[in-house]
Design an enzyme around this catalytic site. Sequence first.
Site, PDB file in Angstrom:
ATOM      1  N   HIS A 613      22.165 -35.263 -22.058  1.00 39.84           N
ATOM      2  CA  HIS A 613      22.160 -36.584 -21.412  1.00 39.84           C
ATOM      3  C   HIS A 613      21.596 -37.628 -22.385  1.00 39.84           C
ATOM      4  CE1 HIS A 613      18.117 -34.971 -20.996  1.00 39.84           C
ATOM      5  NE2 HIS A 613      17.693 -36.221 -20.898  1.00 39.84           N
ATOM      6  N   ASP A 615      19.030 -41.165 -22.324  1.00 45.55           N
ATOM      7  CA  ASP A 615      17.969 -41.722 -21.476  1.00 45.55           C
ATOM      8  C   ASP A 615      18.227 -43.210 -21.288  1.00 45.55           C
ATOM      9  OD1 ASP A 615      16.732 -39.250 -21.493  1.00 45.55           O
ATOM     10  OD2 ASP A 615      15.437 -39.765 -23.210  1.00 45.55           O
ATOM     11  N   HIS A 665      20.832 -35.501 -25.883  1.00 43.12           N
ATOM     12  CA  HIS A 665      19.932 -34.340 -26.028  1.00 43.12           C
ATOM     13  C   HIS A 665      19.879 -33.539 -24.746  1.00 43.12           C
ATOM     14  CE1 HIS A 665      17.608 -37.726 -24.479  1.00 43.12           C
ATOM     15  NE2 HIS A 665      16.762 -36.844 -23.959  1.00 43.12           N
ATOM     16  N   ARG A 675       6.543 -24.649 -18.157  1.00 46.08           N
ATOM     17  CA  ARG A 675       6.388 -25.616 -19.242  1.00 46.08           C
ATOM     18  C   ARG A 675       6.257 -27.009 -18.630  1.00 46.08           C
ATOM     19  NH1 ARG A 675      11.091 -28.142 -22.834  1.00 46.08           N
ATOM     20  NH2 ARG A 675       9.776 -29.274 -24.305  1.00 46.08           N
TER      21      ARG A 675
END
Length: 684
Positions: A613, A615, A665, A675
């Site tokens: 995607h 940002d 990314h 995480r």
Amino acid sequence: PNPYNQLQKFCLLSFSEKLLVLTVATEETDGFHRFIRSANYFNYTVKVLGMEETWKGGDVGRSIGGGQKVRLLKEAMEALADQEDLIILTVDSYDLIFAGGPEEILRKFQQANHKVLFAAEALIWPDKRLADKYPLVRSGKRYLNSGGIIGYAPYINRIVSQWNLHDNDDDQLFYTKIYVDPLQRQTLNMTLDHKCQIFQNLNGAVDEVLLKFGTDRVRVRNTVYDSLPVVIHGNGNTKMYLNYLGNYVPNAWNYEHGCRDCDDDVVDLSQLKYPNVLVGVFIEQPTPFLPEFFQRLLTMDYPKDKLKLFVHNNEVYHEKHIQKFWEENRNAFNSFKVVGPEENLSQGEARNMGMDLCRKDATCNYYFSMDSDVMLTNRQTLKLLIEQNSTSPLCLVVSRGVWNIPYMAHVYLVKGSVLRNEMKERNYFVLEKLDPDMALCRNARELGIFMYITNRHDFGRLISTANYNISHYNNDLWQIFENPADWREKYIHQNYTRIFTENYLEEPCPDVYWFPVFTEKACDELVEEMEHYGSWSGGKHEDKRIAGGYETVPTDDIHMKQIGFDKEWLHFIREFISPVTLKVFSGYYTKGYAIMNFVVKYTPERQAYLRPHHDSSTFTINIALNNKDRDFQGGGCRFHRYNCSIESPRKGWSFMHPGRLTHLHEGLPTTNGTRYIAVSFIDP
Ligand SMILES: *[C@@H]1O[C@H](CO)[C@@H](O)[C@H](O)[C@H]1NC(C)=O
Ligand SMILES: *[C@@H]1O[C@H](CO)[C@@H](O)[C@H](O)[C@H]1NC(C)=O
Ligand SMILES: *[C@@H]1O[C@H](CO)[C@@H](O)[C@H](O)[C@H]1NC(C)=O
Ligand SMILES: *[C@@H]1O[C@H](CO)[C@@H](O)[C@H](O)[C@H]1NC(C)=O
Ligand SMILES: *[C@@H]1O[C@H](CO)[C@@H](O)[C@H](O)[C@H]1NC(C)=O
Ligand SMILES: *[C@@H]1O[C@H](CO)[C@@H](O)[C@H](O)[C@H]1NC(C)=O
Ligand SMILES: *[C@@H]1O[C@H](CO)[C@@H](O)[C@H](O)[C@H]1NC(C)=O
Ligand SMILES: *[C@@H]1O[C@H](CO)[C@@H](O)[C@H](O)[C@H]1NC(C)=O
């Protein structure tokens, strides 16, 4: 043996000096030591009368008295009466300093052209009815003050030999009656120092005087008579003002050389046995960065086996912090005592208790009182304060010189011997409605004990406890505005500044910069805060938190805004991220603005990865909040255009990369564990 025979011999030996200072002191108070220091500085010959006697002259500060001084002077003068050329200067000592030397006094006395000269003041005391009997003066002060007298020995003797009253009768009244008698005034050739050539009484005259800084010396100037008086007397209610003047006069401090006699009393602790210190810690209100306060205490450069700890904690909120520190470090100190909120002690009671622990323990050499809002960044503080060995017992630390001051608070050192002698009463912190520290200071002042502050070193800073909201889980995170220095120390990575000084950053993929920004604590506390809040979004497309209510590439997250941390987070971005942006994307000036600020949680059970995607940002930061291989497996980030992945994120390090067009990314799958990352879309 008659001690005055010896005195006579002594005077004969120093006869060439012609001037002998006689003073009465029955105790070696701090004020007395100050007087002697100023006298020694100018090489006056001083004889102290009465040191082995008890004071029976009454409370001269509040009422009449002082007759004992005349009686002692009378006894001393008997042996000196026939020394026609000897000039006697008789002065008080506890509240008096010299601002000039013997030659100057002698010259001014000769100019006055009388056999006896008394100090003068504008106020009449103790008998106002005698006012009319005083000779009129056209200008200058009209009334006699007995705190300073200079005259030829035979004449002084003729005055004091008239004394046949009691020790607690009033000395000033005695001299006044002799002075206002016209016959005696003439035959004894007496006058007053109307224009403060020699004697400056400060009572009622504080507005007349100024400090005058010279190259070697600091003087007091009387601005009304344009004189430089030699004897400065803090009579009446002006002790504090004299203390202030005494910080400079005669040569304690000046602009050119700074502090002159600061090193006079300094001792070298490394050459001595370290004294035992009782450290009293007072937590009287919720205080940010308390664990760090205790860490600093622990890392203070002082043998821990010489330290006993007394902690008064008035806050339930801090019990967990103290418990943790106690469990880990109780054996580090010689002893460790905690009095908690359940004892319901007032601040005054708690402070009395701490001080009393040192007083009752004959091995306690010093009492070091610290409030929890004192951040001593200087590890040497305690050592430096003890080494200063001020002639006086109390020291306050502030942010170069050692200053005699009226009030102190927050942190101070007191000699144990003073607690067992001058301050052996037990209740100094409770007085009327005064704040406990003010009460201590007032009591100390009234006992004639000097308190000093020293700013010869940087010792640390005070934490602001105002606006400390303890309704969050890790409340110090919110202190970025209130206590920025402590916030930075606790939460910003140790090597952050090296980004700018040493180019300490990496570029693992084109235009993807990687740099240290958070400490482990910042990461842990932010994660804890989010888990404490607990409402993870679940990674659904429908999202009521954002404008439009629909997220095309949703993550399992919590927004900073949801925990009330958005203002603080934006401030963090402006303070710590913007400078990095300017460095790596030079010429681009970020507004440091972001709407989407959130912590993402990746876990195989819920959401493990994020598909490729862009940002909605000019650039994005992505801070790893935990450790690969310890807390999770897998994870990382892949930039498609460059066929470049970063698979070993480092806890506390951030990526910074452009958000649109070039930097498509994806979040690589987390295969085990959980995480966490913190993300902001900056300049959307
Ligand atoms: C006092 O005496 C010493 C030694 O004789 C001398 O060095 C010093 O300058 C004198 N001080 C003053 C202020 O005259
Ligand atoms: C006081 O004594 C001085 C000398 O010390 C003399 O010159 C002066 O006339 C005397 N004054 C009176 C009023 O006797
Ligand atoms: C604590 O002390 C204050 C005043 O000393 C008193 O008003 C209050 O009731 C006490 N509280 C408890 C829980 O004992
Ligand atoms: C510190 O000062 C006191 C009082 O002035 C003195 O008695 C003591 O010997 C000094 N201590 C050292 C270690 O010099
Ligand atoms: C403290 O923080 C809580 C939670 O964010 C908030 O509801 C409250 O208004 C804050 N209190 C003050 C005095 O700011
Ligand atoms: C900062 O850098 C030094 C030297 O590279 C390193 O030893 C130290 O561990 C780093 N600090 C942290 C908190 O990573
Ligand atoms: C991407 O890089 C990997 C090794 O890093 C390489 O094996 C692969 O062929 C590259 N793919 C492309 C499309 O260049
Ligand atoms: C996942 O992590 C746990 C502990 O965090 C570990 O016990 C387990 O072996 C790990 N599983 C795999 C497949 O690595």
